[in-house]
Design an enzyme around this catalytic site. Structure first.
Site, PDB file in Angstrom:
ATOM      1  N   SER A 186      26.851 -93.691  33.470  1.00  0.00           N
ATOM      2  CA  SER A 186      28.264 -93.307  33.531  1.00  0.00           C
ATOM      3  C   SER A 186      29.098 -94.532  33.161  1.00  0.00           C
ATOM      4  O   SER A 186      28.930 -95.076  32.077  1.00  0.00           O
ATOM      5  CB  SER A 186      28.602 -92.772  34.924  1.00  0.00           C
ATOM      6  OG  SER A 186      29.934 -92.278  34.964  1.00  0.00           O
ATOM      7  N   HIS A 210      28.227 -89.961  30.743  1.00  0.00           N
ATOM      8  CA  HIS A 210      29.450 -89.317  31.222  1.00  0.00           C
ATOM      9  C   HIS A 210      30.628 -89.828  30.409  1.00  0.00           C
ATOM     10  O   HIS A 210      30.998 -91.003  30.499  1.00  0.00           O
ATOM     11  CB  HIS A 210      29.688 -89.639  32.703  1.00  0.00           C
ATOM     12  CG  HIS A 210      28.636 -89.095  33.606  1.00  0.00           C
ATOM     13  ND1 HIS A 210      28.481 -89.515  34.905  1.00  0.00           N
ATOM     14  CD2 HIS A 210      27.680 -88.138  33.408  1.00  0.00           C
ATOM     15  CE1 HIS A 210      27.477 -88.861  35.468  1.00  0.00           C
ATOM     16  NE2 HIS A 210      26.981 -88.024  34.575  1.00  0.00           N
ATOM     17  N   ASP A 238      25.044 -88.905  40.518  1.00  0.00           N
ATOM     18  CA  ASP A 238      24.421 -88.044  39.522  1.00  0.00           C
ATOM     19  C   ASP A 238      23.161 -88.722  38.986  1.00  0.00           C
ATOM     20  O   ASP A 238      23.181 -89.903  38.647  1.00  0.00           O
ATOM     21  CB  ASP A 238      25.393 -87.760  38.368  1.00  0.00           C
ATOM     22  CG  ASP A 238      24.810 -86.778  37.359  1.00  0.00           C
ATOM     23  OD1 ASP A 238      24.042 -85.887  37.779  1.00  0.00           O
ATOM     24  OD2 ASP A 238      25.119 -86.910  36.159  1.00  0.00           O
TER      25      ASP A 238
END
Length: 363
Positions: free
Chosen positions: A175, A202, A295
Site C-alpha cells: 500500500s 493500493h 490487508d
C-alpha cells in the site's frame, strides 16, 4: 503504525499554482478540525523556503508548478527536511501519471487525484478524502531514504545454503510506499526470472495504468496491467487493475471480479494471497511490503498454512510497517527482511532445486 498521542490539529502546507485550486484546498484544510493550515503557496521555491521555518506535519504538493516542479521539490524536501508529502495531481494523460510515480519514488507517501467534485459547496466526498489522506499521512514518520543505494544487509538467521522450497508463483502486495518498494524488489530480479509474478498495489483507479507503465520502465521484467483471462507467464509481472479483485484460475489464468471491498480495499491483497494459497498450495511464494492497515495478513497466513513460503518487509525499511508488522504478529510471515534483501533471498530460494516440469504455466 503507532498513533499520535496528542490531539492537536496536524499542520498543513499547501503547494498549488492554480489560484482557484489553491483557494479550494485551503478551504478543505481549514474546514477540517483535524487539520490546521499553515500556508498556501504557488511555487516550489517558496515551499522550500518555508518548510524549515514552519515545519509542517504534512505537505499537499502539486506536480505542475512554475519554475521548479513538484517532483524536484519532493526530492529536495526529502533530502534536507523529510516531511510527509501527499501528491494531489491531475490525471490527464500518461505523462502526469509517470511524473506522479516518480514523485512516489522520490519519497512522496501517496498520490491522490484532484476530484472533480471539489468545487461543490462543501467539497463533498472528494474534499473529505483529501483531508483524511493528509491527516493519515501526517502521522507517518519519514527519514532521509537511500533505499536504492543501500548496502547489502545480512539478516540475523539468514540461510547460507539453498532452501528446500519449490515455488511456482510469486505474489506481492503493498500500500503506502509500495511503488518504491516494488521498483526495488522487482528491479533486483533478473530478466530471465523463472516465475510468473502477480501484484496488488493500493492506488486510485485512475493511476493504475500509469503505475504499470511506470514500473515497466523501472525493472527488467515486463510489467502489464492484468486483464481477465490473461495467462500467467514466467518472467512477466501482472498488476491488479484498479477497483477489481484479482484471483488465479486453476488453469493458470487471471480472474478479475467486482466483489465486495475487503477492509476497504479493491483490489485486495487478502483476495490475491488467498487465491494463491488455494490454487498453488505449498508452491506459493507471498511477499507483503510496506503499507497501512492489515490487508494481506489473512491471505499471507493462508499461504503459510498451506506450506508455502512468506516474506514481509522489515521495519527498518518499510515506509509504514502496518501491514507487514501485522503479518508478523499474526504468525503469517516465515521471515522479515529489509526491502533490499528480499530479491536476493528469493533468488537463493530459486537456487534450491526448483522443479518446473509439472507447472501448467506458460514460458
Amino acid at each position: 503504525m503507532s498513533t499520535i498521542t496528542d490531539q492537536r490539529p496536524r499542520r498543513v502546507l499547501v503547494v498549488e499554482d492554480s489560484a482557484v485550486l489553491r483557494h479550494l484546498l485551503t478551504r478543505v484544510v481549514a474546514g477540517d478540525p483535524r487539520l490546521e493550515l499553515l500556508e498556501a503557496v504557488e511555487t516550489a521555491e517558496e515551499a522550500l523556503r518555508l518548510v524549515p521555518l514552519l515545519r509542517p506535519d504534512v505537505i499537499s504538493m502539486d506536480i505542475c508548478l512554475p519554475g521548479m516542479d513538484g517532483l524536484e521539490a519532493t526530492r529536495q524536501i526529502m533530502a534536507h527536511f523529510p516531511t510527509p508529502i501527499v501528491i494531489v495531481s491531475d490525471t490527464v494523460g500518461g505523462e502526469a501519471t509517470r511524473i506522479s510515480m516518480n514523485a512516489l519514488r522520490s519519497g512522496a507517501l501517496a498520490v491522490i487525484e484532484k476530484p472533480q467534485g471539489l468545487c461543490g459547496a462543501a467539497g463533498g466526498t472528494g474534499a473529505h478524502a483529501i483531508a483524511t489522506q493528509l491527516y493519515i499521512m501526517s502521522q507517518v514518520p519519514v527519514i532521509r531514504r537511500r533505499l536504492l543505494q543501500a548496502e547489502p544487509f545480512r539478516h540475523k538467521g539468514m540461510w547460507t545454503r539453498p532452501l528446500d522450497i519449490r515455488p511456482r508463483i510469486l505474489a506481492l502486495a503493498a500500500s503506502t510506499g509500495g511503488p518504491t518498494a516494488f521498483a526495488r524488489v522487482l528491479g533486483d530480479l533478473p530478466a530471465d526470472f523463472g516465475l510468473p509474478v502477480v501484484l496488488v498495489q493500493h492506488m486510485g483507479h485512475a493511476f493504475m495504468e500509469g503505475f504499470a507503465q511506470w514500473l515497466d520502465q523501472q525493472v527488467a521484467l515486463p510489467v502489464t496491467l492484468a486483464r481477465h483471462g490473461m495467462p500467467l507467464e514466467r518472467g512477466r509481472v501482472l498488476v491488479a487493475p484498479g477497483d477489481q479483485h484479482m484471483t488465479l484460475g486453476t488453469r493458470g489464468e487471471i480472474v478479475l471480479h467486482d466483489g465486495a471491498r475487503i477492509q476497504g480495499q479493491r483490489p485486495s491483497a487478502d483476495v490475491l494471497f488467498s487465491s494463491v494459497a488455494q490454487v498453488f498450495g505449498s508452491d506459493g511464494l507471498g511477499v507483503l511490503l510496506t503499507g497501512m492497515g492489515e490487508d494481506g495478513v489473512e491471505g499471507l497466513g493462508r499461504i503459510r498454512a498451506r506450506g508455502g513460503y512468506t516474506v514481509v518487509e522489515d521495519r527498518s525499511t518499510a515506509v509504514i510497517h502496518g501491514m507487514p508488522g501485522a503479518a508478523e504478529r499474526a504468525g503469517a510471515a516465515c521471515i522479515s527482511l529489509p526491502v533490499h534483501e528480499i530479491s536476493p533471498h528469493i533468488m537463493r530460494i530459486m537456487a534450491g532445486g526448483q522443479t518446473l516440469a509439472d507447472s501448467p504455466l506458460k514460458g
